[in-house]
Design a protein around this motif. Sequence first.
Motif, PDB file in Angstrom:
ATOM      1  N   UNK A  92       1.627   3.804 -36.669  1.00  0.00           N
ATOM      2  CA  UNK A  92       3.186   4.107 -35.158  1.00  0.00           C
ATOM      3  C   UNK A  92       2.536   4.858 -33.892  1.00  0.00           C
ATOM      4  N   UNK A  93       1.143   4.843 -33.576  1.00  0.00           N
ATOM      5  CA  UNK A  93       0.900   5.011 -31.764  1.00  0.00           C
ATOM      6  C   UNK A  93       1.135   7.116 -32.491  1.00  0.00           C
ATOM      7  N   UNK A  94       0.353   7.581 -30.972  1.00  0.00           N
ATOM      8  CA  UNK A  94       0.272   8.985 -30.448  1.00  0.00           C
ATOM      9  C   UNK A  94       1.879   9.183 -29.802  1.00  0.00           C
ATOM     10  N   UNK A  95       2.373   9.887 -29.768  1.00  0.00           N
ATOM     11  CA  UNK A  95       3.390  10.009 -29.237  1.00  0.00           C
ATOM     12  C   UNK A  95       3.276  11.042 -28.295  1.00  0.00           C
ATOM     13  N   UNK A  96       3.301  10.821 -26.908  1.00  0.00           N
ATOM     14  CA  UNK A  96       2.806  11.401 -25.386  1.00  0.00           C
ATOM     15  C   UNK A  96       3.626  13.000 -25.733  1.00  0.00           C
ATOM     16  N   UNK A  97       3.195  13.728 -25.671  1.00  0.00           N
ATOM     17  CA  UNK A  97       3.302  15.162 -25.510  1.00  0.00           C
ATOM     18  C   UNK A  97       3.564  15.822 -24.263  1.00  0.00           C
ATOM     19  N   UNK A  98       4.030  16.834 -23.634  1.00  0.00           N
ATOM     20  CA  UNK A  98       4.280  17.326 -22.287  1.00  0.00           C
ATOM     21  C   UNK A  98       3.971  18.660 -22.579  1.00  0.00           C
ATOM     22  N   UNK A  99       3.031  19.692 -21.330  1.00  0.00           N
ATOM     23  CA  UNK A  99       3.104  20.875 -21.869  1.00  0.00           C
ATOM     24  C   UNK A  99       4.203  21.052 -21.063  1.00  0.00           C
ATOM     25  N   UNK A 100       3.962  22.328 -22.181  1.00  0.00           N
ATOM     26  CA  UNK A 100       5.678  23.572 -21.542  1.00  0.00           C
ATOM     27  C   UNK A 100       5.396  24.832 -21.096  1.00  0.00           C
ATOM     28  N   UNK A 101       5.730  25.039 -20.587  1.00  0.00           N
ATOM     29  CA  UNK A 101       6.005  27.212 -20.109  1.00  0.00           C
ATOM     30  C   UNK A 101       7.415  27.594 -20.034  1.00  0.00           C
ATOM     31  N   UNK A 102       7.229  28.858 -20.397  1.00  0.00           N
ATOM     32  CA  UNK A 102       9.018  29.892 -19.950  1.00  0.00           C
ATOM     33  C   UNK A 102       9.109  30.596 -19.585  1.00  0.00           C
ATOM     34  N   UNK A 103       9.489  30.353 -18.474  1.00  0.00           N
ATOM     35  CA  UNK A 103       9.698  31.141 -17.001  1.00  0.00           C
ATOM     36  C   UNK A 103      11.143  31.761 -16.952  1.00  0.00           C
ATOM     37  N   UNK A 104      11.129  33.245 -16.842  1.00  0.00           N
ATOM     38  CA  UNK A 104      12.571  33.358 -16.909  1.00  0.00           C
ATOM     39  C   UNK A 104      13.591  33.432 -17.436  1.00  0.00           C
ATOM     40  N   UNK A 105      13.469  32.555 -18.474  1.00  0.00           N
ATOM     41  CA  UNK A 105      14.194  32.406 -19.484  1.00  0.00           C
ATOM     42  C   UNK A 105      14.681  30.896 -19.701  1.00  0.00           C
ATOM     43  N   UNK A 106      14.281  30.425 -19.420  1.00  0.00           N
ATOM     44  CA  UNK A 106      14.150  28.994 -19.368  1.00  0.00           C
ATOM     45  C   UNK A 106      12.316  27.819 -19.285  1.00  0.00           C
TER      46      UNK A 106
END
Length: 581
Positions: A86-100
Amino acid sequence: MSQTDSNFQPAVPLDDLRASGRELVRVDGRAIAVFHHEGEVRAVDNRCPHMGFPLTEGSVEDGILTCHWHHARFELSCGDTFDPWADDVQAYPVEVRDGTVYVDPDPPRDEPPAEHWASRLEDGLEQNLRLVLAKSAIGLDDAGVDPTEQVETGVRFGTQYRQGGWGPGLTILTAMANVLPDLDTNDRRRALYQGLVQVASDCADQPPRFEQESFSARDLSHERLKSWFRETVEVRDADGAERCLRTAVASGASEAELAEMLVAAGTDHRYLDTGHTMDFVNKACEALDLIGWEHAESVLPTLVDGLTGAERSEELSSWRQPIDLAAMADDTFDRLPDLVAAGEGEEWTEPDDFTDRLHSDDPEAVFDALEGAIQGGATVEQLASAVAFAAGKRVAQFATSNEFSDWNTVHHTFTYANAVHRLSRRTDATELYRGVFDAAVNVYLDRFLNTPPAPIPDRGDSEADTDALLDDLLATFDTEGAVNEAGRLTAHYLDAGGDPAALRERLGSGLVREDAGFHTFQALEAGFTQAGMREESEERRVLLVAVARYLSAHFPTRREREQTFTIADRLHRGEKIHEAD
């Protein structure tokens, strides 16, 4: 805000994500699936890397994201797959700031694309995964990797992981590599994919090869090793033959000397395995031309099982009855040194009627023509070229009233003659004259398949629309049985002054979209090779007519491999495949 922070883009309110558990967002044009799972926020590319199904339609449990189409599973936090197909799926870094929730849509890659796809190419070969091989062929080409590197990977894999040694898969891969210059960019990718698929298929469920070692002696003469090699092949001693050949390689034998050993053993008996054995010898040498002769130690020994185990045509009734052709050949070969000596210092020019003489219904006339040519100074290469054309003309004039399987008979003669011709440019070994006679005998035996001969198309209109003729030619491949029409269109395109390069490109395009079999790949490559070596335009015309007729006889197919390639290509280009993507 730091440079790293500036890469993050607002994606979705955290409360909305908590409520839904997942959201499809678009950040910088990318479709990204954002999940809230086990109190954490994760983001991955929404397109399943297998076949593009939207992962927001999947399910998440225990940190595993499962695509519902083919049940590919991914470790949600990093995108790595549980399922190599299947290949690896691209993961993306995330951050939570001020409820977003913010997502970085362009994180640094763990490895350059060339390295990634080279690794996936290995995976595709090891596990016989067509889609992975298609993606790899496309990805490597898009990354600017020289096609030879894909060929080298395929050859190294095929020679190591197929106990039976060199086979159809490696032959197809080499043939497709040879015709890459004739194809357009996307069809080059298709050609490599087709060859790699065949190598993987040949090796699937096969045990690997276990190599013999060379002798420790390094002062053995070329003539002695050649003699030993022929003797061990004669008695079908594969282990002994392999040690002799490996010793020659390890001792520094030249390319010409190695070719001489192989063609001598390959012509000690008649027309081995309906020509496949000699064709494999030629293709192995051509593969080394592509990837480098430093690989000879791993490539050439894979030919030994084919040489020692081959069917010998003098054991077949067709070579013994009603005329003992094998005995005629033996008589000529006993006199071969004298024939060659008689021709020393002479220069031979092919007579205008030489092809007709090779097409004679009388085998003695065929032998007389060849023997007289040798006495007149004809080199192996000159005679091999003449016989290859005579064999190709049999294909061009194959009568469709014959059984379909008889296409293979004229095809085998042609590809064998092509192999002998190609090898004659590599070594001038006298033994190779025997290969010329073997090919000529089969041209004689194939005479009934030209009874009556399909006519070579009459001259076409010199003012005809060449673009329309090419389009019509490709269209014939969509219609079963349009053999003569394909030949006519090919001839008339050339008669109208059409560019032979454009014709080869179109014929190649017709081939690489099909689920073509081994012989069809061989037919195109041998025809292109022989046509490219001709100075006479009429000979080129006949040979390309032969290619077109053979392809048309074997098309259309189901085109399953093309469907796989198309999916891989669309995924690579980022096209939408599913509405929810």
